[in-house]
Design an enzyme around this catalytic site. Structure first.
Site, short mmCIF file in Angstrom:
data_model
loop_
_atom_site.label_atom_id
_atom_site.label_comp_id
_atom_site.label_asym_id
_atom_site.label_seq_id
_atom_site.Cartn_x
_atom_site.Cartn_y
_atom_site.Cartn_z
N CYS A 126 0.86 -1.18 0.00
CA CYS A 126 0.00 0.00 0.00
C CYS A 126 0.90 1.23 0.00
O CYS A 126 1.82 1.31 0.81
CB CYS A 126 -0.87 -0.02 1.25
SG CYS A 126 -1.94 1.41 1.40
N HIS A 168 -9.21 -4.16 -1.00
CA HIS A 168 -8.20 -3.27 -0.42
C HIS A 168 -8.71 -1.82 -0.41
O HIS A 168 -8.63 -1.13 0.62
CB HIS A 168 -6.90 -3.39 -1.24
CG HIS A 168 -5.77 -2.56 -0.74
ND1 HIS A 168 -4.58 -3.11 -0.28
CD2 HIS A 168 -5.60 -1.22 -0.64
CE1 HIS A 168 -3.76 -2.12 0.08
NE2 HIS A 168 -4.36 -0.97 -0.13
N GLU A 169 -9.25 -1.36 -1.54
CA GLU A 169 -9.67 0.04 -1.63
C GLU A 169 -10.95 0.30 -0.83
O GLU A 169 -11.08 1.35 -0.19
CB GLU A 169 -9.82 0.48 -3.09
CG GLU A 169 -8.53 0.40 -3.91
CD GLU A 169 -7.35 1.14 -3.28
OE1 GLU A 169 -7.55 2.13 -2.55
OE2 GLU A 169 -6.19 0.71 -3.51
N HIS A 172 -10.12 0.75 2.77
CA HIS A 172 -9.61 2.09 3.09
C HIS A 172 -10.75 3.03 3.48
O HIS A 172 -10.58 3.90 4.34
CB HIS A 172 -8.90 2.71 1.87
CG HIS A 172 -7.44 2.40 1.79
ND1 HIS A 172 -6.54 2.77 2.76
CD2 HIS A 172 -6.71 1.77 0.84
CE1 HIS A 172 -5.33 2.38 2.42
NE2 HIS A 172 -5.39 1.76 1.25
ZN ZN Z 1 -3.81 0.98 0.26
#
Ligand code: ZN
Length: 214
Positions: A126, A168-169, A172
Protein backbone atom coordinates in the site's frame (compact mmCIF):
# COMPACT_ATOMS: atom_id res chain seq x y z
CA UNK A 1 -4.68 22.00 17.79
CA UNK A 2 -7.10 20.79 15.14
CA UNK A 3 -5.71 20.71 11.64
CA UNK A 4 -7.09 23.42 9.32
CA UNK A 5 -8.09 20.61 6.96
CA UNK A 6 -10.64 19.33 9.49
CA UNK A 7 -12.47 22.67 9.39
CA UNK A 8 -12.30 23.29 5.65
CA UNK A 9 -15.53 22.40 3.81
CA UNK A 10 -15.00 19.47 1.44
CA UNK A 11 -15.51 21.35 -1.85
CA UNK A 12 -12.93 23.95 -0.83
CA UNK A 13 -10.55 21.26 0.36
CA UNK A 14 -10.82 19.46 -2.98
CA UNK A 15 -10.47 22.68 -5.01
CA UNK A 16 -7.30 23.44 -3.08
CA UNK A 17 -5.91 19.96 -3.74
CA UNK A 18 -6.55 20.38 -7.48
CA UNK A 19 -4.82 23.76 -7.74
CA UNK A 20 -1.47 22.41 -8.91
CA UNK A 21 -2.93 20.15 -11.57
CA UNK A 22 -0.38 17.40 -10.89
CA UNK A 23 -0.58 14.12 -8.99
CA UNK A 24 -2.00 14.60 -5.49
CA UNK A 25 0.18 14.03 -2.41
CA UNK A 26 -0.42 10.58 -0.89
CA UNK A 27 -1.21 10.47 2.82
CA UNK A 28 0.76 7.87 4.79
CA UNK A 29 0.13 5.87 7.95
CA UNK A 30 -0.26 7.95 11.09
CA UNK A 31 -2.68 10.45 9.54
CA UNK A 32 -6.10 10.03 11.21
CA UNK A 33 -7.86 10.36 7.83
CA UNK A 34 -6.65 6.82 7.05
CA UNK A 35 -8.29 5.53 10.23
CA UNK A 36 -11.69 7.22 9.98
CA UNK A 37 -14.76 5.88 8.22
CA UNK A 38 -15.16 8.13 5.18
CA UNK A 39 -18.48 9.96 4.65
CA UNK A 40 -20.83 8.40 2.11
CA UNK A 41 -20.85 10.50 -1.06
CA UNK A 42 -24.14 12.32 -1.35
CA UNK A 43 -23.47 15.19 -3.73
CA UNK A 44 -20.98 17.01 -1.47
CA UNK A 45 -19.03 17.84 -4.66
CA UNK A 46 -20.81 19.30 -7.70
CA UNK A 47 -20.63 17.04 -10.78
CA UNK A 48 -17.96 19.20 -12.44
CA UNK A 49 -15.75 19.19 -9.34
CA UNK A 50 -16.33 15.46 -8.80
CA UNK A 51 -15.24 14.81 -12.39
CA UNK A 52 -12.04 16.83 -11.91
CA UNK A 53 -11.33 15.13 -8.58
CA UNK A 54 -11.80 11.66 -10.10
CA UNK A 55 -9.47 12.62 -12.97
CA UNK A 56 -6.83 13.80 -10.47
CA UNK A 57 -7.20 10.55 -8.51
CA UNK A 58 -6.64 8.59 -11.71
CA UNK A 59 -3.55 10.65 -12.54
CA UNK A 60 -2.25 10.11 -8.99
CA UNK A 61 -2.86 6.35 -9.20
CA UNK A 62 -0.95 6.17 -12.50
CA UNK A 63 1.92 8.31 -11.21
CA UNK A 64 2.36 6.27 -8.01
CA UNK A 65 2.11 3.78 -9.79
CA UNK A 66 -0.75 1.87 -8.22
CA UNK A 67 -3.81 -0.15 -9.19
CA UNK A 68 -6.29 1.56 -6.89
CA UNK A 69 -6.70 4.76 -4.92
CA UNK A 70 -9.27 5.61 -2.27
CA UNK A 71 -10.08 9.26 -1.57
CA UNK A 72 -8.84 9.16 2.07
CA UNK A 73 -5.39 8.34 0.69
CA UNK A 74 -5.25 11.86 -0.70
CA UNK A 75 -6.74 13.22 2.52
CA UNK A 76 -10.38 13.43 1.39
CA UNK A 77 -12.81 11.63 3.69
CA UNK A 78 -15.39 10.60 1.07
CA UNK A 79 -16.41 7.07 0.04
CA UNK A 80 -14.94 7.31 -3.46
CA UNK A 81 -12.22 5.13 -5.00
CA UNK A 82 -10.73 4.55 -8.42
CA UNK A 83 -9.30 1.25 -9.64
CA UNK A 84 -7.44 0.25 -12.81
CA UNK A 85 -4.94 -2.52 -13.45
CA UNK A 86 -3.44 -3.14 -16.88
CA UNK A 87 -1.83 -6.23 -15.25
CA UNK A 88 1.55 -6.22 -17.01
CA UNK A 89 2.73 -9.49 -15.45
CA UNK A 90 4.29 -12.73 -16.73
CA UNK A 91 1.93 -15.54 -17.65
CA UNK A 92 2.83 -17.69 -14.60
CA UNK A 93 2.00 -14.80 -12.28
CA UNK A 94 -1.25 -14.11 -14.10
CA UNK A 95 -2.29 -17.76 -13.71
CA UNK A 96 -1.21 -18.14 -10.05
CA UNK A 97 -2.71 -14.86 -8.81
CA UNK A 98 -5.59 -14.40 -11.22
CA UNK A 99 -4.07 -11.07 -12.13
CA UNK A 100 -6.12 -10.16 -15.14
CA UNK A 101 -6.67 -6.64 -16.46
CA UNK A 102 -9.17 -4.49 -14.58
CA UNK A 103 -10.44 -1.59 -16.69
CA UNK A 104 -10.61 1.86 -15.12
CA UNK A 105 -13.63 2.47 -12.99
CA UNK A 106 -14.90 4.78 -10.30
CA UNK A 107 -16.49 3.29 -7.19
CA UNK A 108 -18.80 5.54 -5.20
CA UNK A 109 -20.07 4.27 -1.82
CA UNK A 110 -18.78 0.73 -2.47
CA UNK A 111 -19.38 -2.22 -0.19
CA UNK A 112 -18.53 -5.88 -0.68
CA UNK A 113 -19.52 -9.26 0.63
CA UNK A 114 -17.84 -12.64 0.22
CA UNK A 115 -19.09 -15.05 -2.42
CA UNK A 116 -18.40 -18.53 -1.05
CA UNK A 117 -15.76 -19.29 1.54
CA UNK A 118 -12.58 -19.59 -0.56
CA UNK A 119 -9.69 -17.40 0.43
CA UNK A 120 -6.60 -16.37 -1.52
CA UNK A 121 -3.36 -15.28 0.16
CA UNK A 122 -0.76 -13.17 -1.62
CA UNK A 123 1.69 -10.40 -0.91
CA UNK A 124 0.28 -6.93 -1.28
CA UNK A 125 1.44 -3.45 -0.47
CA UNK A 126 0.00 0.00 0.00
CA UNK A 127 1.45 3.35 -0.98
CA UNK A 128 0.12 4.69 2.31
CA UNK A 129 2.43 2.21 4.10
CA UNK A 130 5.53 2.75 1.96
CA UNK A 131 8.49 0.38 1.89
CA UNK A 132 6.77 -2.82 3.04
CA UNK A 133 4.60 -5.65 1.79
CA UNK A 134 2.80 -8.45 3.59
CA UNK A 135 0.63 -11.45 2.83
CA UNK A 136 -3.11 -10.92 3.20
CA UNK A 137 -5.62 -13.75 2.99
CA UNK A 138 -8.70 -12.25 1.36
CA UNK A 139 -12.00 -13.50 -0.01
CA UNK A 140 -11.23 -15.13 -3.35
CA UNK A 141 -14.49 -13.81 -4.76
CA UNK A 142 -16.63 -10.87 -3.70
CA UNK A 143 -19.85 -9.23 -4.75
CA UNK A 144 -19.33 -5.49 -4.99
CA UNK A 145 -22.16 -3.01 -4.82
CA UNK A 146 -21.48 0.64 -5.55
CA UNK A 147 -22.46 3.55 -7.74
CA UNK A 148 -20.38 4.79 -10.63
CA UNK A 149 -19.41 8.46 -11.07
CA UNK A 150 -22.74 9.13 -12.83
CA UNK A 151 -24.78 7.64 -9.99
CA UNK A 152 -25.59 4.40 -11.84
CA UNK A 153 -25.73 1.22 -9.77
CA UNK A 154 -22.84 -1.23 -9.94
CA UNK A 155 -23.48 -4.79 -8.77
CA UNK A 156 -20.76 -7.11 -9.90
CA UNK A 157 -18.82 -10.19 -8.83
CA UNK A 158 -15.02 -9.94 -8.84
CA UNK A 159 -12.49 -12.74 -8.50
CA UNK A 160 -8.71 -13.06 -8.79
CA UNK A 161 -6.58 -9.94 -8.41
CA UNK A 162 -9.46 -7.53 -9.19
CA UNK A 163 -11.27 -8.96 -6.11
CA UNK A 164 -8.17 -8.14 -4.03
CA UNK A 165 -8.01 -4.61 -5.39
CA UNK A 166 -11.66 -3.79 -4.68
CA UNK A 167 -11.40 -5.23 -1.15
CA UNK A 168 -8.20 -3.27 -0.42
CA UNK A 169 -9.67 0.04 -1.63
CA UNK A 170 -13.11 -0.46 -0.06
CA UNK A 171 -11.39 -1.29 3.24
CA UNK A 172 -9.61 2.09 3.09
CA UNK A 173 -13.02 3.81 3.08
CA UNK A 174 -13.81 2.18 6.41
CA UNK A 175 -10.48 3.18 7.98
CA UNK A 176 -8.93 -0.28 7.59
CA UNK A 177 -5.39 -0.76 6.30
CA UNK A 178 -4.18 -3.99 4.72
CA UNK A 179 -1.82 -4.49 7.67
CA UNK A 180 -4.88 -4.95 9.90
CA UNK A 181 -5.64 -8.13 7.95
CA UNK A 182 -2.07 -9.23 7.17
CA UNK A 183 0.02 -12.17 8.34
CA UNK A 184 2.50 -10.04 10.23
CA UNK A 185 5.22 -12.71 10.09
CA UNK A 186 5.21 -12.28 6.32
CA UNK A 187 6.12 -8.59 6.57
CA UNK A 188 8.92 -7.94 4.08
CA UNK A 189 10.72 -4.82 2.93
CA UNK A 190 10.50 -3.95 -0.74
CA UNK A 191 14.17 -5.01 -1.01
CA UNK A 192 13.44 -8.41 0.52
CA UNK A 193 10.49 -8.77 -1.86
CA UNK A 194 12.69 -8.03 -4.86
CA UNK A 195 15.53 -10.27 -3.68
CA UNK A 196 13.67 -13.22 -2.18
CA UNK A 197 9.93 -13.34 -2.71
CA UNK A 198 9.27 -12.87 -6.39
CA UNK A 199 7.69 -16.33 -6.76
CA UNK A 200 4.13 -16.36 -8.12
CA UNK A 201 2.80 -17.56 -4.73
CA UNK A 202 3.94 -16.93 -1.13
CA UNK A 203 4.39 -20.67 -0.36
CA UNK A 204 8.17 -20.43 -0.05
CA UNK A 205 7.97 -17.27 2.06
CA UNK A 206 5.44 -19.00 4.35
CA UNK A 207 7.88 -21.86 4.99
CA UNK A 208 10.90 -19.61 5.50
CA UNK A 209 9.21 -16.93 7.61
CA UNK A 210 6.84 -19.20 9.51
CA UNK A 211 3.29 -18.17 8.70
CA UNK A 212 0.20 -20.08 7.65
CA UNK A 213 -1.54 -19.98 4.31
CA UNK A 214 -5.24 -20.78 3.97
ZN1 ZN B 1 -3.81 0.98 0.26
Amino acid sequence: MASPRARTPLPEQVEELLTDGGPLPIVVGGDPVLRCAAEPFDGQLEPELLARFVQAMRLTMHAAPGVGLAAPRVGVGLRIAVVEDPAPVPEEVRVARGRVPLPFRVLVNPSYEAVGTARAAFYEGCLSVPGWQAVVARHAEVRLRALDEHGRAVDEVFSGWPARIVQHETDHLGGTLYLDRAELRSLSSNDAMANRWTQPTPAEAARALGFELP
